[in-house]
Design an enzyme around this catalytic site. Structure first.
Site, mmCIF file in Angstrom:
data_model
loop_
_atom_site.group_PDB
_atom_site.id
_atom_site.type_symbol
_atom_site.label_atom_id
_atom_site.label_comp_id
_atom_site.label_asym_id
_atom_site.label_seq_id
_atom_site.Cartn_x
_atom_site.Cartn_y
_atom_site.Cartn_z
ATOM 1 N N HIS A 79 27.127 -27.477 11.307
ATOM 2 C CA HIS A 79 26.971 -26.124 10.760
ATOM 3 C C HIS A 79 25.626 -25.534 11.193
ATOM 4 O O HIS A 79 25.547 -24.391 11.678
ATOM 5 C CB HIS A 79 27.065 -26.204 9.232
ATOM 6 C CG HIS A 79 26.873 -24.919 8.515
ATOM 7 N ND1 HIS A 79 27.881 -24.308 7.806
ATOM 8 C CD2 HIS A 79 25.785 -24.110 8.353
ATOM 9 C CE1 HIS A 79 27.426 -23.200 7.252
ATOM 10 N NE2 HIS A 79 26.149 -23.057 7.575
ATOM 11 N N GLU A 80 24.567 -26.315 11.044
ATOM 12 C CA GLU A 80 23.225 -25.831 11.374
ATOM 13 C C GLU A 80 23.009 -25.712 12.881
ATOM 14 O O GLU A 80 22.317 -24.797 13.349
ATOM 15 C CB GLU A 80 22.168 -26.745 10.748
ATOM 16 C CG GLU A 80 22.190 -26.803 9.232
ATOM 17 C CD GLU A 80 22.017 -25.437 8.577
ATOM 18 O OE1 GLU A 80 21.369 -24.562 9.187
ATOM 19 O OE2 GLU A 80 22.533 -25.252 7.461
ATOM 20 N N HIS A 83 24.189 -22.391 14.017
ATOM 21 C CA HIS A 83 23.184 -21.346 13.802
ATOM 22 C C HIS A 83 22.102 -21.394 14.883
ATOM 23 O O HIS A 83 21.715 -20.366 15.453
ATOM 24 C CB HIS A 83 22.503 -21.531 12.443
ATOM 25 C CG HIS A 83 23.355 -21.161 11.262
ATOM 26 N ND1 HIS A 83 24.061 -19.985 11.196
ATOM 27 C CD2 HIS A 83 23.567 -21.804 10.080
ATOM 28 C CE1 HIS A 83 24.696 -19.923 10.028
ATOM 29 N NE2 HIS A 83 24.409 -21.012 9.341
#
Length: 223
Positions: A79-80, A83
């Site tokens: 998820h990170e 980003h």
């Protein structure tokens, strides 16, 4: 969760250790991550122990819980990374990716130049979580019923779906709040106005959650 930061996170994350680098961005962990791993493992193991597959094999239940926890931490990392990589592709410098007790945070220096870039950078994280949840759902259908792999896939599917939903809560600076800011920014062409609107809505949502939590403890008043 993304975070446009101007100062390091050591003040609220404590000591950090670098594990690896992705496109020059360090992946670091805080000691509180160990607490997250421990809590998840214990909670999952207690849910698994009463199941028929583990009644005579408590060690297998703990091992399954540990593997599931490790895969969930990897999901947070994915998820990170979404980003971070999307930020770099759009010219936003990324200081670090940090995993800690509350999950993960991607520290960016500065902000995107356009609302569209903000929308893509912030939206990619929850999208990755939803894709992982969907893939786990497919595995649940394909794997043998009541098998340990099916059980792990089921837990990971729910955990990733929950993470995506949590991050979409419109509370700035959560992903949902930043997505709201990007939409308002796109509509009004004003970053400052969009930030104020997202912050106010985030405060209102936080107040509603607080009231809801209080009512859940005290109960609804008699009329």
């Amino acid at each position: 969760m993304t975070d446009s930061a101007r100062a390091g996170p050591a003040g609220y994350l404590g000591a950090r250790w670098t594990l690896l680098r992705i496109r020059g961005v360090p992946l670091v962990i805080g000691p509180s991550l160990l607490l997250l791993v421990g809590l998840f493992t214990v909670v999952l193991a207690r849910q698994l122990l009463p199941r028929a597959a583990f009644v005579d094999a408590p060690g297998a239940a703990w091992a399954t819980a540990a593997v599931t926890t490790a895969l969930f931490i990897a999901s947070i990392f994915a998820h990170e990374v979404g980003h971070a990589v999307t930020s770099l592709d759009r010219g936003v410098e990324v200081r670090s990716i940090t995993l800690f007790l509350l999950g993960g945070v991607t520290e960016s220096v500065g902000e995107p130049e356009s609302a569209r870039d903000e929308l893509v950078i912030v939206g990619i994280g929850p999208l990755i979580s939803l894709v992982l949840a969907a893939l786990c759902g497919v595995l649940v259908e394909l794997l043998p019923d009541f098998s340990i792999p099916e059980l792990v896939a089921g837990y990971l599917g729910w955990l990733n779906a929950a993470m995506a939903i949590f991050n979409l809560i419109p509370g700035y600076p959560l992903d949902g709040g930043r997505l709201l800011r990007a939409v308002v920014w796109m509509v009004t062409s004003s970053r400052n106005l969009a930030t104020r609107v997202a912050a106010r809505i985030g405060q209102a949502f936080a107040a509603l959650l607080l009231v809801g939590a209080m009512l859940s403890v005290t109960g609804l008043p008699d009329l």
